[in-house]
Design a protein around this motif. Structure first.
Motif, PDB file in Angstrom:
ATOM      1  N   GLN A 221      -2.181  13.436   7.837  1.00  0.00           N
ATOM      2  CA  GLN A 221      -3.278  14.356   8.171  1.00  0.00           C
ATOM      3  C   GLN A 221      -3.928  14.925   6.906  1.00  0.00           C
ATOM      4  N   ARG A 222      -3.097  15.308   5.940  1.00  0.00           N
ATOM      5  CA  ARG A 222      -3.638  15.872   4.691  1.00  0.00           C
ATOM      6  C   ARG A 222      -4.416  14.816   3.911  1.00  0.00           C
ATOM      7  N   GLN A 223      -3.820  13.606   3.835  1.00  0.00           N
ATOM      8  CA  GLN A 223      -4.478  12.538   3.072  1.00  0.00           C
ATOM      9  C   GLN A 223      -5.809  12.159   3.721  1.00  0.00           C
ATOM     10  N   ARG A 224      -5.790  12.080   5.041  1.00  0.00           N
ATOM     11  CA  ARG A 224      -6.999  11.685   5.769  1.00  0.00           C
ATOM     12  C   ARG A 224      -8.106  12.722   5.558  1.00  0.00           C
TER      13      ARG A 224
ATOM     14  N   LEU B 182      -7.729  12.533  -8.423  1.00  0.00           N
ATOM     15  CA  LEU B 182      -7.131  13.197  -9.589  1.00  0.00           C
ATOM     16  C   LEU B 182      -7.397  14.704  -9.553  1.00  0.00           C
ATOM     17  N   ASP B 183      -8.583  15.086  -9.099  1.00  0.00           N
ATOM     18  CA  ASP B 183      -8.876  16.522  -8.970  1.00  0.00           C
ATOM     19  C   ASP B 183      -7.919  17.162  -7.970  1.00  0.00           C
ATOM     20  N   ALA B 184      -7.657  16.432  -6.862  1.00  0.00           N
ATOM     21  CA  ALA B 184      -6.756  16.975  -5.835  1.00  0.00           C
ATOM     22  C   ALA B 184      -5.373  17.209  -6.435  1.00  0.00           C
ATOM     23  N   ALA B 185      -4.986  16.319  -7.355  1.00  0.00           N
ATOM     24  CA  ALA B 185      -3.655  16.445  -7.964  1.00  0.00           C
ATOM     25  C   ALA B 185      -3.534  17.756  -8.737  1.00  0.00           C
ATOM     26  N   GLY B 186      -4.689  18.291  -9.173  1.00  0.00           N
ATOM     27  CA  GLY B 186      -4.672  19.546  -9.927  1.00  0.00           C
ATOM     28  C   GLY B 186      -4.114  20.698  -9.106  1.00  0.00           C
ATOM     29  N   THR B 187      -4.359  20.686  -7.798  1.00  0.00           N
ATOM     30  CA  THR B 187      -3.914  21.814  -6.976  1.00  0.00           C
ATOM     31  C   THR B 187      -2.853  21.422  -5.953  1.00  0.00           C
ATOM     32  N   ARG B 188      -2.676  20.104  -5.750  1.00  0.00           N
ATOM     33  CA  ARG B 188      -1.743  19.691  -4.685  1.00  0.00           C
ATOM     34  C   ARG B 188      -0.684  18.758  -5.243  1.00  0.00           C
TER      35      ARG B 188
ATOM     36  N   ILE C 185       0.807  -1.232   0.000  1.00  0.00           N
ATOM     37  CA  ILE C 185       0.000   0.000   0.000  1.00  0.00           C
ATOM     38  C   ILE C 185       0.834   1.273   0.000  1.00  0.00           C
ATOM     39  N   GLY C 186       2.166   1.109   0.032  1.00  0.00           N
ATOM     40  CA  GLY C 186       3.060   2.265  -0.077  1.00  0.00           C
ATOM     41  C   GLY C 186       2.752   3.335   0.952  1.00  0.00           C
ATOM     42  N   ASP C 187       2.573   4.584   0.473  1.00  0.00           N
ATOM     43  CA  ASP C 187       2.330   5.712   1.373  1.00  0.00           C
ATOM     44  C   ASP C 187       0.845   6.052   1.479  1.00  0.00           C
ATOM     45  N   GLY C 188      -0.014   5.089   1.192  1.00  0.00           N
ATOM     46  CA  GLY C 188      -1.458   5.323   1.316  1.00  0.00           C
ATOM     47  C   GLY C 188      -1.813   5.688   2.744  1.00  0.00           C
TER      48      GLY C 188
ATOM     49  N   GLU D 222       1.594  17.055  -4.058  1.00  0.00           N
ATOM     50  CA  GLU D 222       1.954  15.787  -3.407  1.00  0.00           C
ATOM     51  C   GLU D 222       1.169  14.603  -3.987  1.00  0.00           C
ATOM     52  N   TYR D 223       0.022  14.903  -4.647  1.00  0.00           N
ATOM     53  CA  TYR D 223      -0.747  13.805  -5.251  1.00  0.00           C
ATOM     54  C   TYR D 223      -0.155  13.423  -6.602  1.00  0.00           C
ATOM     55  N   THR D 224       1.000  12.784  -6.532  1.00  0.00           N
ATOM     56  CA  THR D 224       1.657  12.265  -7.738  1.00  0.00           C
ATOM     57  C   THR D 224       0.920  11.001  -8.168  1.00  0.00           C
ATOM     58  N   ASP D 225       1.237  10.494  -9.359  1.00  0.00           N
ATOM     59  CA  ASP D 225       0.624   9.234  -9.803  1.00  0.00           C
ATOM     60  C   ASP D 225       0.925   8.121  -8.807  1.00  0.00           C
ATOM     61  N   ARG D 226       2.113   8.188  -8.208  1.00  0.00           N
ATOM     62  CA  ARG D 226       2.494   7.143  -7.247  1.00  0.00           C
ATOM     63  C   ARG D 226       1.576   7.176  -6.011  1.00  0.00           C
TER      64      ARG D 226
END
Ligand code: HEM
Length: 442
Positions: A109-112, A242-248, A96-99, A250-254
């Motif tokens: 905290q940000r992911q949660r 994917l929307d979050a990746a637009g502005t953040r 699960i890597g950094d999930g 840290e949301y890389t494909d990985r």
């Protein structure tokens, strides 16, 4: 050993700053020589020493492991002082890597925060049609088994349902047979996890090949979501990521892959094994099924509450996450006992839920504990199948909803007749039935 120790309870008033009582190393050696399961040793420690007990498994980098089962100590560790007892390296990190399940600190905290809104209150409504769709598909398969008399595996069926539900919720599409086959790799990797390096080590051989298959499924799903092909039930959770990746950044494909796989793993193994246990428990306690159905007509609140109580009582017997490992981040005093920084601490819901000092007649399957007011122990640390505190399960409402909806479809006219039942349980990352569950429907 203190003479006033009672199972699972703290041994009366504890003088502040006392050493945690430790299980006699001779008993540990005896257990090891007998090839027992860790749960047997933990049960012995709880019985002999009470709700906070030390056991030297030879694995702790910093002395014996501290087993926590007393409700007030459970609350101290998970809910009141989560900053003092932290997740160290998650056993499933390779998968699960950094999930969010494995992440720590600010990243966690940000992911949660991002996911939390998707799994609570109004956020939950978007899953209703997906859950209903997956439950209908499962019920149709079961109708087929009833018609043909074919032998099928209840555990496998529950896994298919739970995987379909979470897949629909993530991607917006029902699970197709090809993806379902490929995702069989998840169960294989999960089964191998306890024997794999927890951190940093690279997977090899068969496990590496399975991980590559999982990665391929994940990147296909991510690409499809990015191309804007929302499913029949609208965009899924993947679109939110994917929307979050637009502005953040840290949301890389990985990281999106890691969250996807985390939600797949956390969101189906647990529910599937709970539903399988539930069928096995109902097989042993057929009256419980009848009583749940008699609690109200189809679709009524009474029926829904009674069915949900079946799920809760199953989770009391078999909380899928049967241990919740933590590491002491600093010196602490836990309900009067001294805990040194670096100590491995294991909260064990499984033992808390079966403690006769906490639950009346814990060996009896009695769902009414969860419907009749006053029948449950008052301390919230007494029942924690979804954990407690800031790291409690994100999917609690989701899991209860999907389980209840499926059972409302299946219970009224589909009772599996088991050809054989497993002897016991397999205690790995989750506690699962220890063997196949072949059955027919009539
Ligand atoms: C009966 C089913 C389930 C059970 C018994 C269960 C149990 C748990 C427990 C005990 C934890 C806390 C672990 C700890 O404190 O170390 C947890 C965390 C988590 N669960 Fe569940 N779970 C279930 C279903 C689900 C579902 C359906 C999802 C997703 C849709 C999910 C997603 C998560 C996530 C993402 C976390 C990590 C939360 C965090 O660390 O912030 N779970 N689960």
């Amino acid at each position: 050993m203190s003479t006033d120790a009672r199972p699972g309870r703290l041994p009366g008033p504890v003088p502040a700053d006392r050493r945690v009582p430790e299980l006699d190393p001779a008993l540990v050696a005896e257990w090891r020589a007998g090839g027992g399961e860790p749960i047997d040793l933990f049960a012995l420690a709880r019985e002999r020493l009470g709700g906070v007990a030390a056991v030297d498994l030879g694995t702790g980098s910093s002395g014996p492991t501290v087993l926590v089962t007393a409700p007030e100590a459970v609350r101290h560790v998970l809910a009141l002082h989560p900053d003092r007892y932290v997740k160290r390296s998650h056993r499933a990190r390779l998968l699960i890597g950094d999930g969010v399940l494995a992440a720590t600190g600010d990243a966690w905290q940000r992911q949660r925060r991002l996911l939390q809104s998707q799994f609570t209150g109004p956020g939950m409504r978007r899953y209703e049609r997906r859950i209903a769709g997956a439950a209908r598909t499962a019920a149709e398969r079961w109708a087929g088994y009833a018609r043909t008399g074919r032998v099928f595996d209840v555990g496998e069926e529950m896994r298919r349902f739970a995987l379909d539900t979470i897949w629909r919720s993530l991607t917006g599409h029902p699970l197709d047979p090809g993806t379902e086959r490929e995702l069989g790799a998840v169960a294989h990797v999960v089964a191998e996890l306890p024997s794999l390096p927890a951190d940093g080590g690279a997977a090899r051989g068969a496990v590496a090949a399975e991980l590559a298959r999982i990665d391929a499924v994940a990147s296909r799903a991510i690409e499809a979501a990015r191309d804007g092909t929302a499913g029949p039930d609208g965009p899924g959770l993947l679109h939110v990521l994917l929307d979050a990746a637009g502005t953040r950044p840290e949301y890389t494909d990985r990281l999106i892959r890691d969250e996807l796989v985390t939600l797949l793993v956390a969101g189906h193994e647990t529910t599937a094994s709970t539903l399988t246990w539930l069928h096995l428990l109902l097989d042993r306690n057929p009256g419980a099924r009848e009583r749940a159905l008699a609690a109200g007509p189809e679709g009524s609140d009474g029926r829904r509450r009674a069915v949900q109580a079946l799920v809760h009582e199953t989770l009391r017997f078999y909380p899928s996450a049967w241990i919740l490992p933590r590491s002491a981040a600093r010196d602490d005093v836990l309900c009067g006992y001294r805990i040194a920084a670096g100590t491995d601490v294991v909260v064990c819901p499984y033992l808390t839920h079966r403690d006769p000092g906490i639950w009346e007649d814990p060996g009896r399957f009695d769902p009414e504990r969860f419907t009749v007011p006053g029948r449950r122990p008052a301390d919230p640390g007494s029942y924690l199948p979804f954990g407690m505190g800031p790291r409690a399960c994100l999917g609690l409402q989701f899991a209860l909803r999907e389980s209840t909806v499926l059972l409302e479809h299946l219970l009224p006219d589909r009772t599996p007749r088991f050809r054989s039942v497993p002897d016991g349980a397999a205690y790995s990352i989750t506690v699962r039935p220890g063997g196949p569950t072949p059955a027919t429907l009539g």
